[in-house]
Write an enzyme that holds these catalytic residues in place. Structure first.
Site: not given
Ligand SMILES: [Cu+2]
Length: 625
Positions: A291, A375
Site C-alpha cells: 500500500d 481500508y
Molecule cells: Cu484486516
C-alpha cells in the site's frame, strides 16, 4: 525558523510543475506524487544550507516505468530526470486508476459477464452504480500481459446509490485485467456466478435504526492553551523537539527527535507495508498490495475534523500535493497534534504515614489517517513525559469480501461475517525505518532476553533466571524475530555516552507479539515483501536506503532490505538504522462488518539508563489535599 524538513508549500509545487513542464515538454506527462527531496544528512548535521528540491514521480509517453524528476527550486531548474525501468515502475496514480475504470466499464466481455449476473449495466446511470477497485497486478501476472507492462486487476461491487457501501455486494468471480501501458483490457476472468449477499451493509448515520441518547458529553479543554510550541512544522513540547512532515510513501514522518537537547532519532517513519491474503479463492489468492509504495499512501491522507477525528485543543498541519494533472491540492488538517491525559505516571501510597504521592501522565499525540481503497490506517506517534515513544497503528475501514454459498464457502480461510458474505484471512505487515542518533552516536545494537538459569550447585531448585545480552555486529546477525516467551527486545546503545552509574545510555525497542509474513520465502509475496520475514533488521546508515521493499515496487519482483543487507555490512558501532516489522494477522469476525472497529498494533521505544533516575519526579502534584 527555516525548517529544512518543512513539507512543500502550494507555491513551491506550482513553481516546480512549471519548471518541470518547461524542461520536459511531454503532453502525456502525468504526476503520481510530489514530495520534498529530503536534504542530505551530512549537510543537515553540519548546518550547511541546502536547496529546496521537489521530487516528482509520474508517467509520460515513454514506454518505460515512468520518470523520477528532481526540480531545484533555489536554482529554478530541472536538476535531473531519471527513467524508471519496466521491472520497478512509478507508483499507481489517479490517472492510472481512471484509465483502468473506464476501460473495464467499456469492455463488452466484462459487461456481458456483469449482465449474466442479473446486474444492470446497460446505461451510464446503471454503470455509475458499479464500483470498480483496481488492484496492483505485480507478482502474479496473467500470461496475456506483455513483460514489463504496467497493469492492474479490477474487481467490482454494486452500490444502490452514491453513498451506499458497495462491499456488501461484491460481483464475485469476475476480474478484469487491464494493461495500462497498452491502454487495453487483456483478459476477463470469470470463475462463475455466485449469488449476491442479500443484505445491505450501510453504516452511515442516516441508515441506523436509532442513535444512543445516553452518552453524556466529554469535553476536553485546556483553558490556558496547549503546552507545545510550533514554528514552521517544528515542535517543542516538554523537552522534546522534532519536525513533522508527510512523505508520499512513508506518510507521517518525525525528523530530528530530541529530548532535553539530547538527540534520539534522526528520522522515524513507516517505510513500507504489505497486505497479503491467505485465501485460495481466485478473487483474493493473488492479493498482496504494497500500500505505501504501490499506491503512495502519503498522497491518500485524510483531512481531519475537530471533535470527530481528534478531540481537545488541537493543532493542525496542512499539507500540499500535486494532482495527477499538475495542479495543487492542499489537504487541510492533514496532521493532528494534541496533548492527552494518560492516567497515572506513577504513584505510591505510604501506609506508615498514610500519604499518597501520585502524578498524572500525559502524552503528545501526532497523527494522520490514510485511506487506501477499502481500508483506513491511522498512524499515531505518542511522546510521553518519561521519555517513552510509541507508535500505534489503528486499522479500520471495510474488510475484503467474498460472496459465498454453503457449497463455495471455505471457513478456515474466509470466515462468515454476514449472510452470504465471507471475508478472507489476511495480514497487515508494516515495516518502520528508525534512523537512530542516540546522544549523537555512534550507536550499537544489542539483543536482550531473559533465560532460565540451568539447575546446578548455585541454582538447585531451578528457580533462577537472568537477563542475557548479545551484541548484534553485522547485518546478518541483526535479522531477528520476536520471542515473547523470553521477553526478547532490542537495545540501541551509545557506548560513548554514560549515565551517572557509568553505564552506556540506551533505548530499547519493545516489540508487539507480532506474526511474521505468512508466505513461502520463494513465493512472489515472500520475495516482494521479504522485509516481513523478520521483525528486526539493521543496516549502517547509507544515503538513499529508505525502502524496505525497494524504491519502486509497481510490477517489481523484489528489492529493499534483502538487497541492502546482501554484503553483510558491519553495524557494530556507527550510524545505525533499525528496521522494525510489526504485523497483524486478521481473521475477520461478524463484528468487523459493515465497518471495522479499530484494531491496534505498534511498538514502544523506552529509555534504559538514558536518564539517571525517574525523569518525572518534577511533575507537579495535582492533589490539593
Ligand atoms: Cu484486516
Amino acid at each position: 525558523m527555516n525548517n529544512p524538513f518543512a513539507p512543500l508549500t502550494a507555491l513551491e509545487i506550482t513553481s516546480a510543475v512549471s519548471i518541470f513542464r518547461q524542461a520536459h515538454a511531454d503532453e502525456q506527462a502525468v504526476f503520481c506524487s510530489s514530495g520534498l527531496s529530503e536534504p542530505n544528512k551530512d549537510a543537515v548535521n553540519s548546518n550547511t544550507p541546502t536547496a529546496r528540491i521537489v521530487k516528482f514521480l509520474g508517467t509520460d509517453s515513454t514506454p518505460d516505468g515512468g520518470f523520477e524528476a528532481y526540480v531545484n527550486l533555489d536554482e529554478g531548474k530541472l536538476e535531473s530526470l531519471l527513467r524508471l525501468p519496466l521491472e520497478a515502475q512509478a507508483p499507481y496514480g489517479y490517472a492510472d486508476l481512471g484509465v483502468a475504470i473506464q476501460l473495464t466499464k467499456n469492455h463488452p466481455e466484462w459487461l456481458a459477464a456483469v449482465a449474466a449476473r442479473g446486474i444492470a449495466c446497460d446505461s451510464d446511470e446503471a454503470l455509475e452504480h458499479i464500483q470498480i477497485d483496481p488492484w496492483p497486478a505485480g507478482g502474479y501476472m496473467v500470461p496475456e500481459l506483455p513483460a514489463g507492462h504496467r497493469a492492474v486487476r479490477c474487481i467490482a461491487f454494486v452500490r444502490e446509490d452514491k453513498t451506499d457501501n458497495g462491499y456488501a455486494r461484491p460481483i464475485h468471480g469476475l476480474i478484469c485485467h487491464v494493461d495500462l501501458t497498452a491502454k487495453q483490457v487483456i483478459a476477463v476472468e470469470d470463475s462463475g456466478v455466485v449469488p449476491m449477499p442479500p443484505n445491505p451493509g450501510r453504516f452511515d448515520k442516516a441508515h441506523q435504526k436509532s442513535t444512543r441518547r445516553d452518552l453524556q458529553a466529554i469535553e476536553i479543554t485546556q483553558p490556558d492553551g496547549p503546552s507545545f510550541e510550533v514554528d514552521d512544522y517544528h515542535v517543542k513540547w516538554q523537552g522534546y523537539e522534532f519536525s513533522v512532515s508527510i512523505h508520499p510513501v512513508h506518510g507521517l514522518v518525525l525528523h530530528q527527535l530530541s529530548l532535553r537537547e539530547r538527540p534520539i532519532l534522526y528520522r522515524a517513519a513507516l517505510s513500507e507495508m504489505i497486505v497479503p491474503y491467505g485465501d485460495a479463492d481466485n478473487m483474493h489468492s493473488w492479493k498482496h498490495v504494497l500500500d505505501a509504495s504501490e499506491y503512495n499512501m502519503g498522497m491518500l491522507i485524510n483531512s481531519l475534523k475537530l471533535g470527530c477525528d481528534c478531540l481537545g485543543e488541537i493543532f493542525y498541519f496542512d499539507v500540499s500535493q500535486v494532482t495527477w494533472d499538475g495542479k495543487v491540492k492542499t489537504v487541510e488538517n492533514a496532521i493532528c497534534m494534541h496533548e492527552e491525559d494518560y492516567g497515572i505516571q506513577w504513584k505510591h501510597y505510604d501506609s506508615e504515614s498514610q500519604t499518597s504521592e501520585v502524578r498524572r501522565s500525559r502524552r503528545l499525540v501526532i497523527s494522520s489517517i490514510f485511506t487506501i481503497g477499502n481500508y483506513d490506517y491511522g498512524f499515531y506517534w505518542y511522546l510521553y513525559l518519561d521519555g517513552t515513544i510509541q507508535m500505534e497503528i489503528k486499522l479500520t475501514g471495510i474488510v475484503g469480501v467474498s460472496a459465498v454459498t454453503p457449497e463455495t464457502h471455505n471457513p478456515a480461510q474466509s470466515p462468515m461475517i454476514a449472510q452470504g458474505l465471507a471475508s478472507p484471512v489476511h495480514q497487515h505487515v508494516f515495516c518502520f525505518r528508525l534512523d537512530w542518533d542516540l546522544d549523537g552516536g555512534p550507536n550499537a545494537l544489542y539483543e536482550n532476553q531473559i533465560e532460565m538459569v540451568p539447575i546446578g550447585e548455585n541454582n538447585p531448585e531451578g528457580t533462577q533466571f537472568q537477563s542475557v545480552s548479545r551484541h548484534l555486529t553485522d547485518e546478518a546477525s541483526a535479522k531477528r524475530n520476536i520471542a515473547p516467551e523470553k521477553s526478547r527486545h532490542w537495545k540501541v546503545v551509545n557506548p560513548d555516552s554514560h549515565n551517572a552509574l557509568g553505564l552506556p545510555v540506551a533505548y530499547k525497542l519493545l516489540p508487539a507479539a507480532s506474526p511474521p509474513l505468512l508466505a513461502a520465502e520463494n513465493s512472489a509475496v515472500g520475495q516482494r515483501g521479504a522485509f516481513g520475514k523478520h521483525q528486526l533488521w539493521a543496516t549502517p546508515y547509507t544515503e538513499g536506503e529508505f525502502s524496505a521493499a525497494g524504491a519502486h515496487t509497481v510490477m517489481h519482483s523484489s528489492g529493499g532490505l534483502p538487497e541492502y543487507t546482501r554484503h553483510n555490512r558491519d553495524i557494530s558501532n556507527g550510524d545505525l538504522v533499525m528496521w522494525h516489522t510489526v504485523a497483524l494477522t486478521h481473521v475477520p469476525r461478524p463484528e468487523d462488518w459493515p465497518v471495522m472497529p479499530v484494531e491496534y498494533t505498534g511498538f514502544h521505544l523506552i529509555p534504559v539508563g538514558f536518564f539517571d533516575e525517574n525523569p518525572t519526579l518534577d511533575l507537579p502534584s495535582q492533589c490539593h489535599t
